[in-house]
Design a protein around this motif. Sequence first.
Motif, PDB file in Angstrom:
ATOM      1  N   PRO A 179     -10.967   4.732  -5.197  1.00  0.00           N
ATOM      2  CA  PRO A 179     -11.129   5.667  -4.077  1.00  0.00           C
ATOM      3  C   PRO A 179     -11.996   5.118  -2.943  1.00  0.00           C
ATOM      4  O   PRO A 179     -11.730   5.403  -1.770  1.00  0.00           O
ATOM      5  CB  PRO A 179     -11.797   6.874  -4.738  1.00  0.00           C
ATOM      6  N   PHE A 198      -8.289   3.268   4.850  1.00  0.00           N
ATOM      7  CA  PHE A 198      -7.401   4.198   5.548  1.00  0.00           C
ATOM      8  C   PHE A 198      -8.107   5.226   6.436  1.00  0.00           C
ATOM      9  O   PHE A 198      -7.480   5.821   7.293  1.00  0.00           O
ATOM     10  CB  PHE A 198      -6.506   4.929   4.546  1.00  0.00           C
ATOM     11  N   PHE A 199      -9.367   5.465   6.207  1.00  0.00           N
ATOM     12  CA  PHE A 199     -10.008   6.540   6.961  1.00  0.00           C
ATOM     13  C   PHE A 199     -11.211   6.111   7.799  1.00  0.00           C
ATOM     14  O   PHE A 199     -11.591   6.803   8.713  1.00  0.00           O
ATOM     15  CB  PHE A 199     -10.454   7.666   6.019  1.00  0.00           C
ATOM     16  N   ILE A 201      -4.143   3.972   9.804  1.00  0.00           N
ATOM     17  CA  ILE A 201      -3.229   2.839   9.843  1.00  0.00           C
ATOM     18  C   ILE A 201      -1.861   3.400  10.204  1.00  0.00           C
ATOM     19  O   ILE A 201      -1.356   4.304   9.540  1.00  0.00           O
ATOM     20  CB  ILE A 201      -3.171   2.128   8.473  1.00  0.00           C
ATOM     21  N   TYR A 202      -1.280   2.877  11.261  1.00  0.00           N
ATOM     22  CA  TYR A 202       0.004   3.383  11.733  1.00  0.00           C
ATOM     23  C   TYR A 202       1.141   2.582  11.121  1.00  0.00           C
ATOM     24  O   TYR A 202       0.997   1.407  10.822  1.00  0.00           O
ATOM     25  CB  TYR A 202       0.076   3.295  13.255  1.00  0.00           C
ATOM     26  N   LEU A 221      -6.329   1.473  -5.636  1.00  0.00           N
ATOM     27  CA  LEU A 221      -6.493   2.605  -6.551  1.00  0.00           C
ATOM     28  C   LEU A 221      -7.958   2.980  -6.725  1.00  0.00           C
ATOM     29  O   LEU A 221      -8.271   3.967  -7.379  1.00  0.00           O
ATOM     30  CB  LEU A 221      -5.869   2.279  -7.920  1.00  0.00           C
ATOM     31  N   GLY A 260       0.789  -1.233   0.000  1.00  0.00           N
ATOM     32  CA  GLY A 260       0.000   0.000   0.000  1.00  0.00           C
ATOM     33  C   GLY A 260       0.819   1.280   0.000  1.00  0.00           C
ATOM     34  O   GLY A 260       0.352   2.308   0.466  1.00  0.00           O
ATOM     35  N   TRP A 296      -9.698   2.901  -0.912  1.00  0.00           N
ATOM     36  CA  TRP A 296      -8.704   3.773  -0.261  1.00  0.00           C
ATOM     37  C   TRP A 296      -9.316   4.423   0.980  1.00  0.00           C
ATOM     38  O   TRP A 296      -8.744   4.423   2.052  1.00  0.00           O
ATOM     39  CB  TRP A 296      -8.269   4.817  -1.290  1.00  0.00           C
ATOM     40  N   HIS A 297     -10.537   4.956   0.831  1.00  0.00           N
ATOM     41  CA  HIS A 297     -11.201   5.623   1.948  1.00  0.00           C
ATOM     42  C   HIS A 297     -11.548   4.653   3.054  1.00  0.00           C
ATOM     43  O   HIS A 297     -11.338   4.916   4.229  1.00  0.00           O
ATOM     44  CB  HIS A 297     -12.472   6.326   1.466  1.00  0.00           C
TER      45      HIS A 297
END
Lengths: 388, 371
Positions: B258, B265-266, B271-272, B256, B33, B261-262
């Motif tokens: 969106p 990660f959100f 994600i640390y 890739l 990623g 991705w959202h």
Amino acid sequence: MRRNECIAMLLAGGEGRRLGVLTKDLAKPAVFFGGKYRIIDFTLSNCVHSGIETVGVLTQYQPLVLNQYLGIGTPWGLDRRDGGMHVLPPFVRSKGGTWYKGTANAIYQNIGFIERYDPEYVLIISGDHIYKMDYDLMLEAHKRNRADATIAVITVPWADASRFGILSVDEEGRVTEFAEKPKKPASNLASMGVYIFSWPVLRDALIRDEAEKGSSNDFGKDIIPTMLREQARLFSYRFDGYWKDVGTIESLWEANMDLLADEPDLRLNDRSWRIFSVNPNQPAQYVAPEAKVNSSLINEGCQVSGEVNRSVLFHGVTVKEGSLVEDSVIMPGATIGAGARVIRAIVGERAVVGDGCQVGSVDSVDIAVVGSGEVLTDENKLREAEPV
Amino acid sequence: MNLPMLGVINLIHETDDMGGLTANRCLATVPFGGRYRLIDFTLSSMVNSGIPRVAVFAHTKFRSLMDHIGSGTNWDLHRKGNGLFVLPPSMEDQTDFGKGDLYHFYRHRDYFTRSSPFEYVVVSRSHMVSNVDFAQVLEDHRQRGADITVVCKRDPGGFSGLARKVMVNEAGRITDMQDHYGRLSSDIASMEMYVLSKELLLDLVESSLARGQDHFVRQAILSNLDRLTVNAYLHEGWLGIVNNISGYYRHSMELLRPDVWHELFFRSGPIYTKVKDEPPTRYHRSANVSHSLVANGCDIEGTVYNSILFRGVKVHKGAVVRNSIVMQNGIVGENGSLENCILDKEVEIRPLQQLRGAEDLPFLAVKRKVI
């Protein structure tokens, strides 16, 4: 307490009034710069790379964000068992206690802190400047000259000289004259606001300056001129790298644009001199199929679907489809709406430029500013630059 | 609020068919990623769910693991009392190495018995890339009174990675489970995340070993499906099963989108990962980038399309990167071209070189190779 040869005192109380809405709730050292950093990251990283392990950060104006950002210094490797970073706000004493009256007074009020480390030398720096400098080389020069004080200087264009503290030096680099913001500058060697003092000398000077009734308790206005008058050993130390005071909207914008040159004077991806900062934990940036990005710096967490030319985008910025961002600086978390046009502008943290809105223009000399958290929604509204 | 649950990331005998990508590292530290390692996702999910104490049962090739997670500071797991525990195999002789994971659980049983206030344990793997809320899983586990709750994912499209398929009845109970290569006809796979009480786990460890069984899932759970209530908890979010090259490539490319991705990660917390202090990415005048994920510290003069660039990648003038994944500090020389490639860390593609893999079988260059 382990003894430190040299400790740093970082003046981070600057109000940054000339940065207008960008410093409404923010101390100047906490202002964002370069797509990822806050201004203070540069001086803190310099300290660490120069082997200085004890840094007192003097805060005063709008300290909330800055204090939270600094924490215990972990991102810069300054969370040390002995020394490390200490945030030093003005404090209350049994008999009163006051705000820091001037730069020298701020150090005066923290003589107790410095004495706990019993250093031989004290480095005085400010959190307002962008530069990469090895203070250890300057310390070596200070020792070689057996100086009482050493002032870092940089050559500035003659036209700008009256905005700085200007020094005249002899062939050995010894300071012969010092004038704060002179109308008719005698030289174009400007003080960078970086000083190394032998601690006993500085301690004595601070105590005497405090006793002086009319003193403004400032290094440039009081301490240095007094030492010069008393013929102390004052030396200059020439620095020839990139150095910028980003005190105005114009210079903040300019310094950001400097990074976009083909061969920028300030190299950010120098692996031996990384600039450390607090990590925002954002994913890799996403560039959409319809996006166009040229001559720009873009940070993590951005989502770009529009066109971005010669601009700096901080983390978590969204640029929606059909929009244009040109010659601009977009601070963290801001959103540029669909079809919006942002040209020659600074858009503040978490600000929203609504769909179809227009900010700034190619013809404007001044830089348009959208303040932190501001929301522009009126499609027909044109945000023009306001003369600062 | 902290959950009364311990985390275990079990790296012992993880199913790994990653070829060169795991030649010198364990599956848990395969880069993914743009800026992460596989283990970051499970570790971050645990932390974001409020699990305050996590053990990583390391097994082989864990140098990169130790380097990556260090004291756990980046995951906020550098704590007093709780926090991160990396437990390498504790063995008496070489032959213990090949024994099943239950044997190693047994050797690490002090970790469980010393964690007195924790009633539950979640045992997971590192290769299920997802953002799971373990608080919800525990809630479900308690409400339905299960002995064991298995986080599962339904995917009618089939799975690219190697996964254990499960049969679930109407009540949500698991009636059958296979190994990674079986032919069970089900569109539900186990995400290899098992929630159970600490007491039951310790009991399964001892009773299984006493019967000569030393595999946690294959033996301790599978052979008790009729005796214990083993429920499925269906994860709604995105899942990438990353333990073979085709799964790695397919799921990387899904980032890739969106929406993916959202959501990854959100949606439920960041994600640390290990901090690298790279500057923002530089796009030069000649850069031409679209439909791509780009991490920090890259320097792009060429063309990048439908690709993932990790931190510090340099794409020189005239170079073209298509449908490819370039890991940390990779260099694509002037007028070089890549299509359907995976470049491990620090691979250098010399000027004018052209590399092309098949669409379903990307070309893989191992770490530090110069081509």
